[in-house]
Design a protein around this motif. Sequence first.
Motif, PDB file in Angstrom:
ATOM      1  N   ALA A  83      -8.406 -30.827   1.246  1.00  0.00           N
ATOM      2  CA  ALA A  83      -8.855 -30.617   2.724  1.00  0.00           C
ATOM      3  C   ALA A  83      -8.648 -30.297   3.538  1.00  0.00           C
ATOM      4  N   ARG A  84      -6.473 -30.482   3.265  1.00  0.00           N
ATOM      5  CA  ARG A  84      -6.161 -30.195   4.456  1.00  0.00           C
ATOM      6  C   ARG A  84      -4.780 -29.770   4.397  1.00  0.00           C
ATOM      7  N   PRO A  85      -4.649 -28.963   3.223  1.00  0.00           N
ATOM      8  CA  PRO A  85      -3.175 -28.326   2.439  1.00  0.00           C
ATOM      9  C   PRO A  85      -2.538 -27.471   4.012  1.00  0.00           C
ATOM     10  N   PHE A  86      -1.018 -27.174   2.788  1.00  0.00           N
ATOM     11  CA  PHE A  86      -0.020 -27.011   4.564  1.00  0.00           C
ATOM     12  C   PHE A  86      -0.337 -25.843   5.062  1.00  0.00           C
ATOM     13  N   PRO A  87       0.373 -25.815   5.344  1.00  0.00           N
ATOM     14  CA  PRO A  87       0.482 -24.142   6.016  1.00  0.00           C
ATOM     15  C   PRO A  87       1.564 -23.127   5.337  1.00  0.00           C
ATOM     16  N   LEU A  88       1.654 -21.775   4.749  1.00  0.00           N
ATOM     17  CA  LEU A  88       2.375 -21.131   4.069  1.00  0.00           C
ATOM     18  C   LEU A  88       4.112 -21.561   4.888  1.00  0.00           C
ATOM     19  N   GLY A  89       4.940 -22.220   4.001  1.00  0.00           N
ATOM     20  CA  GLY A  89       6.030 -22.136   4.808  1.00  0.00           C
ATOM     21  C   GLY A  89       6.967 -23.316   4.128  1.00  0.00           C
ATOM     22  N   THR A  90       5.673 -24.551   4.418  1.00  0.00           N
ATOM     23  CA  THR A  90       5.814 -25.377   4.728  1.00  0.00           C
ATOM     24  C   THR A  90       6.658 -25.842   2.981  1.00  0.00           C
ATOM     25  N   THR A  91       7.605 -26.795   3.342  1.00  0.00           N
ATOM     26  CA  THR A  91       8.173 -27.408   2.660  1.00  0.00           C
ATOM     27  C   THR A  91       7.512 -28.858   1.405  1.00  0.00           C
ATOM     28  N   ALA A  92       6.854 -29.042   0.239  1.00  0.00           N
ATOM     29  CA  ALA A  92       6.364 -30.458  -0.092  1.00  0.00           C
ATOM     30  C   ALA A  92       7.169 -30.937  -1.269  1.00  0.00           C
ATOM     31  N   SER A  93       7.397 -32.211  -0.822  1.00  0.00           N
ATOM     32  CA  SER A  93       8.614 -33.099  -2.264  1.00  0.00           C
ATOM     33  C   SER A  93       7.149 -33.154  -3.612  1.00  0.00           C
ATOM     34  N   MET A  94       8.232 -32.707  -4.344  1.00  0.00           N
ATOM     35  CA  MET A  94       6.971 -32.553  -5.497  1.00  0.00           C
ATOM     36  C   MET A  94       7.683 -33.982  -6.725  1.00  0.00           C
ATOM     37  N   GLY A  95       7.374 -34.683  -6.555  1.00  0.00           N
ATOM     38  CA  GLY A  95       8.323 -35.906  -7.105  1.00  0.00           C
ATOM     39  C   GLY A  95       9.689 -36.498  -7.069  1.00  0.00           C
ATOM     40  N   PRO A  96      10.114 -36.654  -8.088  1.00  0.00           N
ATOM     41  CA  PRO A  96      11.815 -37.092  -8.110  1.00  0.00           C
ATOM     42  C   PRO A  96      12.421 -35.976  -8.196  1.00  0.00           C
ATOM     43  N   ASP A  97      11.569 -34.370  -8.746  1.00  0.00           N
ATOM     44  CA  ASP A  97      12.656 -33.560  -8.986  1.00  0.00           C
ATOM     45  C   ASP A  97      12.555 -32.271  -8.805  1.00  0.00           C
ATOM     46  N   TYR A  98      11.812 -31.447  -7.750  1.00  0.00           N
ATOM     47  CA  TYR A  98      11.281 -30.785  -6.792  1.00  0.00           C
ATOM     48  C   TYR A  98      11.088 -30.680  -5.513  1.00  0.00           C
ATOM     49  N   GLU A  99      12.033 -29.850  -4.849  1.00  0.00           N
ATOM     50  CA  GLU A  99      10.828 -29.208  -3.504  1.00  0.00           C
ATOM     51  C   GLU A  99      10.417 -28.000  -3.263  1.00  0.00           C
ATOM     52  N   VAL A 100       9.624 -27.704  -2.986  1.00  0.00           N
ATOM     53  CA  VAL A 100       8.662 -26.281  -3.298  1.00  0.00           C
ATOM     54  C   VAL A 100       8.235 -26.536  -1.998  1.00  0.00           C
ATOM     55  N   ALA A 101       8.122 -25.021  -1.921  1.00  0.00           N
ATOM     56  CA  ALA A 101       7.435 -24.230  -0.903  1.00  0.00           C
ATOM     57  C   ALA A 101       6.818 -23.007  -1.029  1.00  0.00           C
ATOM     58  N   VAL A 102       5.033 -22.390  -0.752  1.00  0.00           N
ATOM     59  CA  VAL A 102       4.758 -21.441  -1.378  1.00  0.00           C
ATOM     60  C   VAL A 102       4.726 -20.291   0.382  1.00  0.00           C
ATOM     61  N   VAL A 103       6.662 -19.419   0.758  1.00  0.00           N
ATOM     62  CA  VAL A 103       6.119 -18.832   1.754  1.00  0.00           C
ATOM     63  C   VAL A 103       5.763 -17.833   1.974  1.00  0.00           C
ATOM     64  N   GLY A 104       5.121 -16.674   0.911  1.00  0.00           N
ATOM     65  CA  GLY A 104       4.598 -15.836   0.851  1.00  0.00           C
ATOM     66  C   GLY A 104       3.604 -14.930   0.579  1.00  0.00           C
TER      67      GLY A 104
END
Length: 205
Positions: free
Chosen positions: A66-87
């Motif tokens: 319902a309220r997605p991040f803008p492109l480029g935002t880095t999200a914590s995906m649990g204890p193992d990964y930090e992920v960003a959709v950059v383009g």
Amino acid sequence: MAIAAVAVSILSVVGVLASQAYYRSVISDAFGISEDETRQRPTAITSESHASPSGNSSESDAGTAARPFPLGTTASMGPDYEVAVVGVKLDATAEVLAANRFNNPPEGQYVLVQLHVKYVGVGEGNPWLDLSPTFVGTDARQYDAHECNAVLAQGAMDVPTLETGGAAGYQVCMDVPEGAANGAKVFVERRLSFSDKTRAYWALS
């Protein structure tokens, strides 16, 4: 023999995915927990997450469908990964076909999604196995990156195994029907994980 080995490998992966989904359903039914209740909320770890396309929601639901991040935002995906959709390139058919002469034309159009990941867990991580990027079209259908068999210039399988603190950028593709791409969303979630149900969404516009 080589073809038989590949076929057995594919069937094994399908079997694992099916069994994981089945056991997850059994566990959820046994404890009366729905899929939405077991999925954790994504957490933005950059200030860009505050520039949300929807101004009426609380910060606690940032990164949801319902309220997605803008492109480029880095999200914590649990204890193992930090992920960003950059383009995201919505009409990348020409680029994908040029990447490898054996790539087949899409049924619709190729979409290219550029990701940046950082492994922050203990041990080692393989993003192409651990993470599942999915394109949500405006036709209310999901298009999994693992179903796109095209060879890419910066393919996920080219990313080496990451140790703690290791980072990498790579592309994934989806074959999306024409007209279903504009205004769509992309989400990333952990693949084959019971304990971590984090899913984070990014808006494409």
